[in-house]
Design an enzyme around this catalytic site. Structure first.
Site, PDB file in Angstrom:
ATOM      1  N   HIS A  83      79.165  93.242  96.407  1.00 49.27           N
ATOM      2  CA  HIS A  83      78.254  93.760  95.384  1.00 49.27           C
ATOM      3  C   HIS A  83      76.995  94.376  95.982  1.00 49.27           C
ATOM      4  O   HIS A  83      76.294  95.120  95.306  1.00 49.27           O
ATOM      5  CB  HIS A  83      77.951  92.713  94.304  1.00 49.27           C
ATOM      6  CG  HIS A  83      76.942  91.674  94.663  1.00 49.27           C
ATOM      7  ND1 HIS A  83      77.295  90.401  95.078  1.00 49.27           N
ATOM      8  CD2 HIS A  83      75.585  91.692  94.657  1.00 49.27           C
ATOM      9  CE1 HIS A  83      76.195  89.695  95.296  1.00 49.27           C
ATOM     10  NE2 HIS A  83      75.151  90.452  95.049  1.00 49.27           N
ATOM     11  N   ASP A 219      83.590  88.141  97.786  1.00 44.43           N
ATOM     12  CA  ASP A 219      82.485  89.096  97.619  1.00 44.43           C
ATOM     13  C   ASP A 219      81.918  89.531  98.975  1.00 44.43           C
ATOM     14  O   ASP A 219      80.813  89.143  99.348  1.00 44.43           O
ATOM     15  CB  ASP A 219      81.394  88.444  96.753  1.00 44.43           C
ATOM     16  CG  ASP A 219      80.387  89.465  96.241  1.00 44.43           C
ATOM     17  OD1 ASP A 219      80.341  90.588  96.772  1.00 44.43           O
ATOM     18  OD2 ASP A 219      79.630  89.120  95.307  1.00 44.43           O
ATOM     19  N   SER A 627      71.697  87.517  98.512  1.00 40.48           N
ATOM     20  CA  SER A 627      73.073  87.982  98.531  1.00 40.48           C
ATOM     21  C   SER A 627      73.379  88.572  99.888  1.00 40.48           C
ATOM     22  O   SER A 627      72.607  89.370 100.411  1.00 40.48           O
ATOM     23  CB  SER A 627      73.282  89.058  97.475  1.00 40.48           C
ATOM     24  OG  SER A 627      73.588  88.459  96.276  1.00 40.48           O
TER      25      SER A 627
END
Ligand code: ARG
Ligand code: GLU
Length: 709
Positions: A83, A219, A627
């Site tokens: 992402h 991810d 992230s």
């Protein structure tokens, strides 16, 4: 009885004192180092941050200013989240080469794809410059006087700070402006896309599973840093070479189990851990719900249109993900605050603080702070909501309104001075092109109809039929001619004349009032931080996240989301197959992955139980910006890739609760399994260093090489 109480206190201290916090890497010696070691770490503060030798921090890069990434080979190979690389993957995707849907793997260096504008920044060194930054600040100064003296002070430091020609320097405020740190940085601008799994792996579970455990998302995506012939930062050039890092993370194939130490090293964006109860109440009871409603109204249209058409799906992939992400997070935040009685607990804490003020004779100095917060927030709440709702409608969701907003700014500039014409045209052209690159007017019209009423303004659907903004060519035509003509053209446009009074109201009254009411709150928050540290000096204070490099640490742990339910900390590939819904836009699984599962063709990536681990949970205190951060084991090896938090714990941005706040990481063995077995990109595995710290169980592997710089 008394004895038991003391024992109990001690116990609570032992458990909670070792949880939570995002710490400054250059200041770990002492308290943090001790805590980390008591949690199982074998690392020293110097292993993590060292200016004279290579250390873990040299492998951690700020990815495009918003995410974190880490170097995993001596050829500058970079790992971050799917992402985080999503915008880049999307920009290389088309209906013919649908890398979002099918994934992308460069099988050699030549196939790696350049990305304009993408950068990775490393921290060379960190310095406490509080003394110089705050020099000359006195109690009697106004807030504006203080801020201007501080920026004068820090600018002077920045100008003379020693650095190499290819490095940058910046300062940042910590502890609500009670401390200042200076960062020497190195920024690389030639970053190429190396690999990404298909969305059905990299974004498996999509919005339904976002912010949720049990999780089964792979991810991750991979990039590579290229540098010039001297291994220094450089703009893109085909002659650039893969970067040789000061340090890269070895990858552990031994994984984790409940109770193992992990630390997450990265660039958390923003937290507000020292808010008064009244602020938490305002945010969760008044502020969040209105913004949730606006995003929900927009998503209803976007989601439906994306399912109807692949072209629209590709265009709106990033935008939809951005809108949906915070929408769901806020819902979780509200739930968590309510469920954990965070407001009541914060009030109880405030009583302790007030008592300490009394005991220490600090009442006169600081006793006014909490009552003043109550008063200021009451006054601030309506305008804070109104302003944010405007932003949600005019920036986040409705693109036609965003274009008119940009045009309004240019009109203002032209009215002030017609000489601004060229600059205004250039900026506006760029903004129009940016939006139209991924624009669908029908979709946007639906969004408009849904969101504008939530901002309390009447809708006029005819503006979409009578505006030049919804088509790039006709939008750019509005900008032809001299300043007077441009102003006239804009004002003759149906959408522009509709939104102009709303935008004018925003600038002239809403934003102005917001700024005026927000300033004293910010100033009071600074004072509150000072007061907290003075009144309760023995508490454990970490600075709020501010986009700078931090260390957070904890252990692998499951949690109990609801009565009688316990979530194990590790999920497996079996769970992917359990969730599989053929052709579903969220839960489809690629056939090849199913085949590998059926054949149990796991290579070296299975756990001791013969299963492939996918995700795991930890008590690391993370937030947006973390992230792509590495989860590092007790010996400095990479074991996981941080990408999310659990729903019940997203309130950790205001209220970290070790009972239910968990970060979610992809197990590195799943990443490698996908790269190796699924994608066949074995050349990437070959450039990594894979280790077995648990199986080898000895010191011999553990000693990292220390290169002298
Ligand atoms: N919730 C994670 C974060 O805050 C992941 C977001 C990307 N995934 C998604 N389904 N939108 O960034
Ligand atoms: N997914 C988030 C990010 O993009 C990290 C998760 C979180 O907010 O903790 O930074």
């Amino acid at each position: 009885m008394r004895f038991i109480k003391i024992l109990l206190l001690f116990f609570v201290f032992q458990v909670s004192a070792q949880q939570g916090g995002m710490w400054i890497p250059s200041l770990l010696e002492g308290m943090n180092e001790d805590e980390m070691q008591s949690l199982g770490s074998k690392l020293t503060a110097q292993d993590i941050y060292d200016v004279n030798n290579s250390s873990l921090k040299d492998a951690i890069g700020h990815f495009n200013g918003g995410c974190t990434s880490e170097v995993i080979s001596n050829k500058g190979l970079i790992l971050t989240n799917h992402h985080c690389g999503y915008g880049q993957i999307q920009s290389h995707s088309s209906l013919e080469n649908d890398y979002l849907k099918d994934g992308f793997w460069a099988m050699n260096l030549e196939d790696e794809l350049p990305n304009e504008g993408l950068y990775i920044e490393f921290i060379v060194s960190i310095h406490d410059v509080s003394e110089v930054a705050l020099k000359g600040i006195t109690e009697t100064m106004t807030e504006t006087e203080k801020q201007s003296l501080i920026s004068k002070n820090t600018n002077a430091v920045l100008k003379t700070w020693p650095k190499e020609s290819w490095q940058d320097v910046k300062t940042k405020a910590f502890y609500e402006g009670n401390q200042y740190f200076l960062f020497v940085t190195e920024r690389f601008d030639d970053i190429r896309l190396v690999g990404a799994p298909p969305t059905s792996i990299g974004k498996f579970g999509s919005d339904t599973d976002n912010w949720v455990f049990p999780r089964h998302t792979g991810d991750f995506s991979m990039f590579r840093i290229y540098a010039d012939a001297n291994n220094r930062p450089a703009k893109y050039s085909k002659d650039n070479k893969p970067y040789t890092p000061k340090h890269f993370l070895p990858i552990s194939l031994d994984g984790v189990e409940e109770g193992d130490f992990t630390m997450v090293f990265g660039f958390p964006g923003t937290t507000s851990e020292y808010l008064p109860a009244v602020a938490i109440e305002h945010i969760t009871k008044e502020f969040n719900p209105t913004n949730i409603a606006i995003r929900e109204a927009a998503l209803k249209v976007i989601d439906a249109k994306m399912k109807e058409s692949d072209a629209v799906r590709i265009k709106y992939a990033s935008k939809q993900a951005r809108i949906a992400n915070a929408w769901k997070k806020w819902i979780g935040e509200n739930l968590g605050i309510k469920k954990s009685n965070a407001v009541e607990k914060r009030r109880a804490f405030e009583a302790t603080f007030t008592k300490a003020l009394k005991e220490k004779g600090l009442e006169d100095k600081y006793g006014h702070i909490l009552p003043e917060f109550d008063k200021l927030y009451k006054d601030f709440a309506p305008i804070n909501i109104k302003r944010r709702n405007f932003i949600e409608v005019f920036f986040t969701t409705n693109e036609l309104m965003q274009m008119t907003f940009r045009a309004y700014q240019v009109e203002q500039a032209l009215v002030a001075n017609p000489d601004n014409l060229q600059r205004g045209k250039t900026i506006l052209t760029g903004q129009f092109e940016g939006i139209h690159k991924n624009y669908d007017a029908e979709l946007d019209k639906g969004v408009y109809l849904n969101v504008m009423p939530l901002y309390g303004k009447a809708v006029d659907v005819s503006i979409y039929d009578n505006t030049a903004f919804t088509n790039l060519d006709s939008a750019l035509k509005l900008l032809e001619g001299d300043a007077e003509t441009v102003i006239k053209n804009l004002n003759n446009d149906a959408a522009y004349s509709y939104s102009k009074p709303i935008i004018a109201e925003f600038f002239n009254t809403i934003d102005a009032e917001y700024q005026q009411k927000n300033a004293p709150i910010t100033a009071l928050q600074t004072k509150y931080m000072t007061a907290l540290m003075e009144a309760l000096p023995n508490a454990r204070y970490f600075p709020d996240a501010n986009g700078t490099l931090r260390v957070t640490y904890g252990q692998v742990r499951g949690y109990a989301p609801r009565d009688a339910v316990y979530y194990n900390p590790v999920s497996y590939l079996d769970g992917v197959i359990e969730k599989y819904i053929p052709d579903d836009y969220e839960f489809d699984v690629p056939q090849k992955l199913i085949d590998l599962y059926d054949a149990k063709d796991y290579g070296q990536y299975a756990d001791n139980n013969g299963k492939v681990p996918v995700c795991f949970l930890g008590t690391n205190h993370t937030t947006g910006g973390n992230s792509g951060s590495p989860a590092i084991d007790a010996e400095g090896n990479l074991v996981g890739l941080n990408f999310d938090r659990v729903w019940e714990g997203t309130m950790s941005d205001m209220n970290y609760d070790p009972e239910i706040c968990r970060n979610i990481m992809v197990d590195l063995r799943y990443v490698l399994f996908i790269v190796d077995k699924y994608a066949g990109a074995t050349h990437l595995i070959d450039e990594m260093t894979l280790v077995h710290p648990k199986k080898d169980g000895s010191k011999k592997k553990k000693k990292r090489k220390r290169k002298k710089k």
